[in-house]
Design an enzyme around this catalytic site. Structure first.
Site, PDB file in Angstrom:
ATOM      1  N   LEU A 405     166.307  25.414   4.469  1.00  0.00           N
ATOM      2  CA  LEU A 405     165.147  25.073   3.632  1.00  0.00           C
ATOM      3  C   LEU A 405     164.864  23.587   3.783  1.00  0.00           C
ATOM      4  O   LEU A 405     165.310  22.765   2.975  1.00  0.00           O
ATOM      5  CB  LEU A 405     165.415  25.426   2.161  1.00  0.00           C
ATOM      6  CG  LEU A 405     165.073  26.871   1.765  1.00  0.00           C
ATOM      7  CD1 LEU A 405     166.023  27.844   2.430  1.00  0.00           C
ATOM      8  CD2 LEU A 405     165.128  27.031   0.241  1.00  0.00           C
ATOM      9  N   GLU A 407     161.505  21.792   5.220  1.00  0.00           N
ATOM     10  CA  GLU A 407     160.202  21.796   5.893  1.00  0.00           C
ATOM     11  C   GLU A 407     159.972  20.551   6.731  1.00  0.00           C
ATOM     12  O   GLU A 407     159.428  20.616   7.836  1.00  0.00           O
ATOM     13  CB  GLU A 407     159.083  21.954   4.858  1.00  0.00           C
ATOM     14  CG  GLU A 407     158.969  23.325   4.235  1.00  0.00           C
ATOM     15  CD  GLU A 407     159.962  23.600   3.122  1.00  0.00           C
ATOM     16  OE1 GLU A 407     159.971  24.727   2.597  1.00  0.00           O
ATOM     17  OE2 GLU A 407     160.746  22.683   2.783  1.00  0.00           O
ATOM     18  N   GLN A 429     156.654  29.096   4.235  1.00  0.00           N
ATOM     19  CA  GLN A 429     156.771  30.377   3.542  1.00  0.00           C
ATOM     20  C   GLN A 429     155.576  30.598   2.624  1.00  0.00           C
ATOM     21  O   GLN A 429     155.031  31.697   2.543  1.00  0.00           O
ATOM     22  CB  GLN A 429     158.081  30.408   2.760  1.00  0.00           C
ATOM     23  CG  GLN A 429     158.540  31.799   2.403  1.00  0.00           C
ATOM     24  CD  GLN A 429     159.961  31.785   1.888  1.00  0.00           C
ATOM     25  OE1 GLN A 429     160.200  31.408   0.735  1.00  0.00           O
ATOM     26  NE2 GLN A 429     160.920  32.193   2.719  1.00  0.00           N
ATOM     27  N   PHE A 430     155.161  29.535   1.968  1.00  0.00           N
ATOM     28  CA  PHE A 430     153.901  29.491   1.211  1.00  0.00           C
ATOM     29  C   PHE A 430     153.267  28.137   1.475  1.00  0.00           C
ATOM     30  O   PHE A 430     153.982  27.134   1.654  1.00  0.00           O
ATOM     31  CB  PHE A 430     154.140  29.675  -0.294  1.00  0.00           C
ATOM     32  CG  PHE A 430     154.594  31.054  -0.682  1.00  0.00           C
ATOM     33  CD1 PHE A 430     153.671  32.027  -1.053  1.00  0.00           C
ATOM     34  CD2 PHE A 430     155.940  31.388  -0.659  1.00  0.00           C
ATOM     35  CE1 PHE A 430     154.090  33.312  -1.398  1.00  0.00           C
ATOM     36  CE2 PHE A 430     156.375  32.661  -0.997  1.00  0.00           C
ATOM     37  CZ  PHE A 430     155.448  33.620  -1.362  1.00  0.00           C
ATOM     38  N   ASP A 432     152.024  26.141  -0.426  1.00  0.00           N
ATOM     39  CA  ASP A 432     152.424  25.182  -1.455  1.00  0.00           C
ATOM     40  C   ASP A 432     153.626  24.341  -1.021  1.00  0.00           C
ATOM     41  O   ASP A 432     153.763  23.181  -1.406  1.00  0.00           O
ATOM     42  CB  ASP A 432     152.784  25.927  -2.750  1.00  0.00           C
ATOM     43  CG  ASP A 432     151.761  26.986  -3.120  1.00  0.00           C
ATOM     44  OD1 ASP A 432     151.087  26.833  -4.134  1.00  0.00           O
ATOM     45  OD2 ASP A 432     151.643  27.973  -2.359  1.00  0.00           O
ATOM     46  N   HIS A 474     152.690  29.035  -5.834  1.00  0.00           N
ATOM     47  CA  HIS A 474     152.573  30.013  -4.750  1.00  0.00           C
ATOM     48  C   HIS A 474     151.117  30.448  -4.564  1.00  0.00           C
ATOM     49  O   HIS A 474     150.869  31.485  -3.931  1.00  0.00           O
ATOM     50  CB  HIS A 474     153.425  31.257  -5.035  1.00  0.00           C
ATOM     51  CG  HIS A 474     154.897  31.006  -5.021  1.00  0.00           C
ATOM     52  ND1 HIS A 474     155.557  30.408  -6.058  1.00  0.00           N
ATOM     53  CD2 HIS A 474     155.842  31.261  -4.078  1.00  0.00           C
ATOM     54  CE1 HIS A 474     156.848  30.319  -5.770  1.00  0.00           C
ATOM     55  NE2 HIS A 474     157.051  30.822  -4.572  1.00  0.00           N
TER      56      HIS A 474
END
Length: 668
Positions: A405, A407, A429-430, A432, A474
């Site tokens: 995790l 980014e 993943q989203f 956001d 999200h």
């Protein structure tokens, strides 16, 4: 020349190195010291605007560079002049770089060591210090994928180690067994802040166990210790790829940069470290070993002085660059004229929005063997939306990579892969969660080609939008954050046909592309689309429906809202223009529809204030005013976070307000 005798404050061990090697290291150590001394004079004369001095730390940069192969990448920082000189960069070009002239590595667009040069296998820093560590991961990953036995080295300071990217990059390298030397120059200060106020650990090698990697400490002022240690580490890492944390103990004898001074440093520290000067101590050692004598020192210094003066003379003869707006705008992007690919056959199949994206990814992976997909849970799990389900069995885990995790590190690794000629698709993943990788996108991916001609061949996939009762973290539509960033491209399809064709085009494009895909559309719409690979032009809008009363300019979910609203208003004839691409956006198509109807509504799901609609409306007012029969109106989401409860979310979304704006515009 009379040499200054210095009592060695360190123990040198030549091991089995030849006199030739020892002298080579000496000359490489002396060159950056003499350049620095000259730069300090030029700084006082106003001939250079800023200088970050590495005096006292030269042995680290020189020792590392000489220890690595010339085709192994190094990612240095401000005070690592020895990396650039030991890679035999022309001095004249370095001087023009520092003076902001056209023949410098950045054409006057960036300063000091904020540049890279693939010719010399160097990738310079950006001011944020940490991001280059993740770029090093990407370069090393490319070497691993190609089975090239090479090492990548990246510098960090003790202050920069406090940044999150330090952790992210080392963790990724550890998990993926990437052959990266993470070299921390521990000089006791981050600008003026002492180490005691930066971290609690006593030494950086203590961090190695936390990442499950080896950690080694060296005397950073001892050129032979640095050179020998790194030579052996690199040889081992080429055979057994893995990251190593290397801590070099040192001290900078001048300020963070010259303007900051050194008043914050206790005087006794300077007295201690002056006795450990890397140049003077090594010179004295070579004299004692009878490898060096006064005549050779004199000859070396005369040779270096001549080279410096000749380089400065060449640089001085060059005038400052002539500014050209067209050139500056053009150089934001790698030049690319796409050949639009039509499907090879007429075969079509019904595909949902999500299927079209999956097909585009899969067929692009087949088309580009040096393409990598990276993201959280994208491998066996297939991603949270199952878009990459089955990809591992077809392409393998080397190319479809689950990531920690982190980014920012993964986006930075994408840039590193680009430097080695790879393409990458990074899945957020989203949408956001892109905030955690924001700096890499807007400051590294977007600016790299403009700064030193290196493109970032990276697509960032962004599952976006509300309507699923997923709440504030999200559901955001955050395309406007990137719309303001030159160097990026933005794609936002509204249907399966465009989703596949534009994704394939985005992957084909060598520039960084933010690819937005609305989550609510994933499984709610389907269409007959070509089964084969095909591309669509980025930057071209599509006229979804034609009319004469009003123009609705929108994209993404806004297209579907507009179509639904107009189906409920049979007496109104409307042009619905789907922008499809937001950066660049299709000004010709916008002007054409404005000319046709004279009444315009610009609508989007994103919040209204600061949204893309405001820029388009302003452009219409500035360029199409005489064609208008009414004011240009806008509508968007409420200026709030996206709420969770469906009734609240429905009020946030602009669908009902879009209808009201249409009625207002028609009544004008």
């Amino acid at each position: 020349m009379e040499t200054v005798a210095v009592t060695p404050a360190m123990a040198f061990d030549r091991k089995n190195y030849s006199d030739e090697t020892l002298l080579h290291l000496y000359k490489e150590l002396l060159l950056p010291r003499m350049i620095e001394e000259k730069m300090l004079i030029l700084l006082r004369q106003g001939k250079v605007s800023k200088w970050f001095s590495g005096i006292g730390q030269e042995a680290i940069a020189v020792g590392l560079t000489c220890a690595l192969h010339s085709d192994e990448y190094i990612l240095p920082l401000h005070r690592n002049l020895g990396v650039f000189t030991a890679r035999q960069m022309p001095l004249a070009r370095l001087f023009t770089q520092w003076q902001g002239k056209l023949s410098g590595f950045t054409k006057g667009r960036d300063r000091s060591f904020h540049f890279g040069a693939n010719e010399f296998h160097i990738v310079g820093m950006i001011s944020h210090l940490g991001p280059q560590m993740s770029v090093a991961d990407g370069i090393a990953l490319a070497n691993v994928l190609r089975k090239e036995p090479k090492v990548t080295a990246v510098f960090s300071g003790d202050g920069g180690s406090s940044e999150g990217e330090f952790h992210e990059a080392i963790n990724v390298a550890a998990v993926w067994d990437l052959p990266v030397i993470f070299l921390v120059e521990n000089n006791g200060y981050g600008l003026s802040t002492p180490s005691s106020e930066q971290f609690r650990c006593k030494q950086f090698i203590d961090k190695g166990i936390g990442y499950g990697i080896e950690a080694v400490q060296v005397d950073g002022n001892n050129i032979l210790e640095v050179y020998d240690t790194i030579s052996k580490l690199a040889e081992s890492m080429r055979e057994n790829p893995r990251p190593i944390l290397l801590e070099a103990m040192t001290f900078r004898m001048r300020g963070h940069e010259e303007a900051s001074g050194t008043k914050y440093v206790p005087k006794e520290l300077f007295e201690i470290w002056e006795k450990k000067d890397p140049v003077n101590n090594y010179e004295q050692y070579l004299l004692q070993e009878k490898v060096l004598d006064a005549a050779k020192i004199e000859a070396f210094r005369a040779e270096i002085k001549h080279a410096i003066e000749a380089g400065l003379e060449t640089a001085a003869a060059e005038s400052m660059p002539t500014a050209s707006a067209d050139t500056e705008l053009t150089d934001m992007y790698r030049p690319f004229t796409p050949e639009i690919v039509a499907p090879k056959s007429e075969a079509k199949s019904e595909r949902r929005f999500i299927d079209a994206i999956s097909d585009g990814l899969r067929q692009s992976m087949e088309r580009y063997p040096e393409m990598v997909i990276m993201g959280q849970d994208v491998a066996e799990y297939g991603g949270v939306f199952k878009i990459t389900e089955g990809f591992v069995s077809q392409f393998g885990k080397a190319r479809v990579r689950n990531t920690p995790l982190c980014e920012s590190a993964i986006v930075g690794a994408g840039l590193g892969l680009s430097i080695k000629g790879y393409k990458s698709v990074v899945e957020m993943q989203f949408a956001d969660f892109v905030t955690c990788g924001f700096n890499q996108i807007v400051n590294n991916l977007a600016k790299t080609h403009y700064r030193w001609g290196q493109n970032a061949d990276v697509v960032v996939r962004m599952p976006t939008g509300a309507g699923t009762a997923a709440g504030p973290f999200h559901s955001q539509s955050n395309e406007a954050w990137f719309f303001h960033t030159p160097g990026l491209k933005i794609v936002y399809p509204s249907n399966p046909y465009d989703a596949k064709g534009l994704l394939c085009a985005a992957i084909e494009d060598p520039n960084p592309v933010m690819y937005f895909e609305h989550k609510l559309l994933y499984r709610s719409i389907a269409d007959q689309i070509p089964a084969d690979y095909y591309t669509l032009p980025i930057g071209k809008a599509a006229l979804v429906s034609e009319g004469s009363d009003i123009s609705i300019i929108t994209y993404g979910m806004g297209v579907h809202w507009a179509k639904e609203i107009m189906s409920q208003m049979p007496d109104v004839s409307a042009d619905i223009l789907d922008l499809r691409s937001l950066l660049p956006w299709d000004k010709e198509a916008v002007a054409a529809t404005v000319r046709k109807t004279g009444r315009v509504l610009v609508a989007h799901e994103d919040t209204l204030t600061g949204g893309i609609g405001g820029e388009i409306a302003a452009w219409i007012a500035e360029n199409c005013f005489q064609m208008l029969d009414a004011p240009v109106l806008r509508e968007g989401g409420l200026d709030t976070a996206v709420p969770f409860a469906p009734p609240l979310e429905a009020v946030f979304l602009p669908k009902q307000r879009i209808r009201e704006k249409i009625e207002q515009l028609l009544a004008y």
